[in-house]
Design a protein around this motif. Structure first.
Motif, short mmCIF file in Angstrom:
data_model
loop_
_atom_site.label_atom_id
_atom_site.label_comp_id
_atom_site.label_asym_id
_atom_site.label_seq_id
_atom_site.Cartn_x
_atom_site.Cartn_y
_atom_site.Cartn_z
N UNK A 195 0.83 -1.21 0.00
CA UNK A 195 0.00 0.00 0.00
C UNK A 195 0.86 1.26 0.00
N UNK A 196 1.99 1.21 0.71
CA UNK A 196 2.89 2.38 0.77
C UNK A 196 3.44 2.73 -0.61
N UNK A 197 3.81 1.70 -1.37
CA UNK A 197 4.31 1.93 -2.74
C UNK A 197 3.20 2.56 -3.58
N UNK A 198 1.98 2.02 -3.44
CA UNK A 198 0.85 2.55 -4.20
C UNK A 198 0.57 4.01 -3.85
N UNK A 199 0.62 4.35 -2.56
CA UNK A 199 0.37 5.74 -2.13
C UNK A 199 1.47 6.66 -2.65
N UNK A 200 2.72 6.19 -2.62
CA UNK A 200 3.83 7.00 -3.16
C UNK A 200 3.60 7.28 -4.65
N UNK A 201 3.09 6.30 -5.37
CA UNK A 201 2.80 6.47 -6.80
C UNK A 201 1.66 7.48 -7.00
N UNK A 202 0.61 7.35 -6.19
CA UNK A 202 -0.54 8.27 -6.29
C UNK A 202 -0.09 9.72 -6.07
N UNK A 203 0.86 9.91 -5.14
CA UNK A 203 1.30 11.25 -4.76
C UNK A 203 2.53 11.75 -5.54
N UNK A 204 3.06 10.90 -6.43
CA UNK A 204 4.32 11.24 -7.10
C UNK A 204 5.42 11.57 -6.08
N UNK A 205 5.46 10.79 -5.00
CA UNK A 205 6.44 11.04 -3.93
C UNK A 205 7.51 9.96 -3.93
N UNK A 206 8.60 10.25 -3.24
CA UNK A 206 9.68 9.28 -3.06
C UNK A 206 9.43 8.53 -1.76
N UNK A 207 9.39 7.21 -1.85
CA UNK A 207 9.12 6.39 -0.65
C UNK A 207 10.42 6.06 0.08
N UNK A 208 10.40 6.30 1.38
CA UNK A 208 11.52 5.84 2.23
C UNK A 208 11.18 4.40 2.63
#
Length: 444
Positions: free
Chosen positions: A52-65
């Protein structure tokens, strides 16, 4: 059921795995900022949180730690993401989908778990609703990232919806779960050793790496069943069922229930008979043994027991062992030296069981839960045979003391014909990690 039928692998069902998006993945030219998540629960709950964290990072165009794994208060395992999963494989597999970093750059090094535990912080999101929509993240988390360059979400378990998401996000979740999350090499090596010893029991050696490379090709690999036996004290108490241990056991479980949940257990309002008729009682080791026997597995069946602590200890397992004398587990198959790296670490022990479970001919779980759900989904994705006990039917059969063995056997076989890994399409609100079709599987 004839034993030969029991071992028959699943035939092709007209579906095949396809976690890759039909859209060519592209990374945004510029990341909006960083996103951190803090995950609680056991290994399999954390696994879903990572997806889910990877999916949310994709939705937000953010870099996941790389997600932070909280220490579970029950198991007290301090294993980090990198202790369990191959982090380089994870980052590399997702490099075209999402930017992922192992740690924050120096200017954000203040953003730690301790920092958020000590006071209210403007960069922490603690109100993410369960199964939040993509829009919720765009409206509530993106502004924080744009203001501060970072947002930390805690708690984060079960915080992304399973419905009304773009297909490429759904496929990405499956890509993470079924392809990017691979266990670290020493977990895989130990898992391969256990599998080899289950398949070739006469060819055991003390050096498991040697054993795998030699791989007794002259023999045909023996077949084995993995039984996930979730019958710990917590589950027994929470179920409010009667497990035949008499008045003393009943009182002990009621007392434990009071201590842990202050008596607030929904099942407590029902009688044992009502709970069994509704399929709400976890199967005991004896009951799961009778189920396997009725399905045609005999005393030559090699059974691998994937479990933590069984409530009642060895005495509780003795009947199951009599039915299946070739039953093995991590302890019986591997030396204490081989198990040294995973000893006392619940997440690593669970990872080994998961790995062996994914390589067995048949997987069966004695009760629903995160491990059951994760393996049912992963084995569906790979079209592997997985028996799902019909809890309501079994509850009713075990209550009927006048049944003959052949009547019991017939009812069990009939009631499990369509519960052996047949594709079930995901329904509204159901988890994509348990039901990967239709989003993550394509018509063959």
């Amino acid at each position: 059921m004839q034993q030969s039928d029991s071992w028959e692998p699943l035939s092709k069902q007209g579906w095949e795995s396809c976690a890759e998006s039909s859209i060519i993945p592209t990374l945004p030219e510029q990341s909006k900022g960083f996103i951190q998540v803090f995950l609680d629960g056991g290994l399999n709950q954390q696994r879903m949180g990572i997806c889910d964290a990877v999916a949310v990072a994709k939705i937000l165009n953010a870099t996941l730690v790389i997600p932070y794994l909280e220490v579970n208060p029950v198991w007290k395992d301090t294993s980090s993401f990198m202790d369990i999963f191959d982090v380089d494989h994870f980052i590399n597999m997702l490099k075209d989908d999402v930017n992922i970093v192992k740690e924050l750059p120096l200017e954000y090094s203040w953003s730690t778990r301790d920092y958020y535990a000590s006071a209210i912080r403007s960069t922490r999101i603690k109100t993410a609703p369960v199964h939040a929509s993509a829009n919720w993240y765009l409206e509530n988390v993106l502004p924080v990232i744009e203001s501060y360059g970072i947002a930390a979400i805690a708690p984060f378990s079960h915080r992304l919806a399973f419905d009304n998401l773009p297909m490429d996000i759904q496929r990405l979740r499956c890509k993470v779960n079924f392809q990017a999350l691979v266990f670290v090499p020493h977990i895989r090596a130990l898992g391969d050793a256990l599998i080899s010893r289950l398949q070739y029991p006469s060819g055991r050696s003390t050096n498991y790496l040697q054993e795998i490379t030699d791989s007794n090709d002259k023999q045909r690999a023996g077949r084995f069943v993995v039984l996930h036996l979730r019958f710990d004290k917590d589950m027994a108490a929470h179920s409010a069922c009667d497990f035949g241990g008499g008045k003393a056991e009943k009182m002990a479980l009621a007392k434990y229930r009071q201590v842990l949940w202050q008596g607030r257990v929904l099942n407590s309002q029902f009688t044992d008979e009502e709970l069994r008729n509704q399929g709400r009682c976890p199967l005991t080791p004896e009951e799961i043994g009778l189920l396997l026997a009725a399905l045609g597995f005999d005393n030559n069946t090699r059974l691998y027991l994937a479990s933590h602590k069984v409530y009642g200890g060895e005495a509780r397992i003795s009947t199951l062992r009599k039915l299946f004398p070739l039953m093995e587990d991590k302890k019986s198959l591997a030396s204490s030296e081989e198990r040294a790296q995973i000893k006392g670490k619940a997440s690593l022990l669970a990872a080994v069981d998961y790995y062996v479970g994914m390589h067995s001919d048949i997987f069966i779980s004695a009760s629903p839960g995160n491990m059951h759900n994760a393996l049912v989904g992963h084995r569906t994705f790979k079209n592997l045979k997985t028996i799902r006990p019909n809890m309501a039917l079994l509850g009713q059969l075990f209550l009927n003391k006048s049944l003959t063995w052949s009547e019991f056997e017939q009812s069990v076989v009939e009631g499990h014909k369509n519960r052996q890994g047949q594709i079930r399409l995901r329904k509204h609100k159901q988890s994509i990690y348990t039901y990967p079709a239709p989003e993550c599987m394509c018509h063959a």
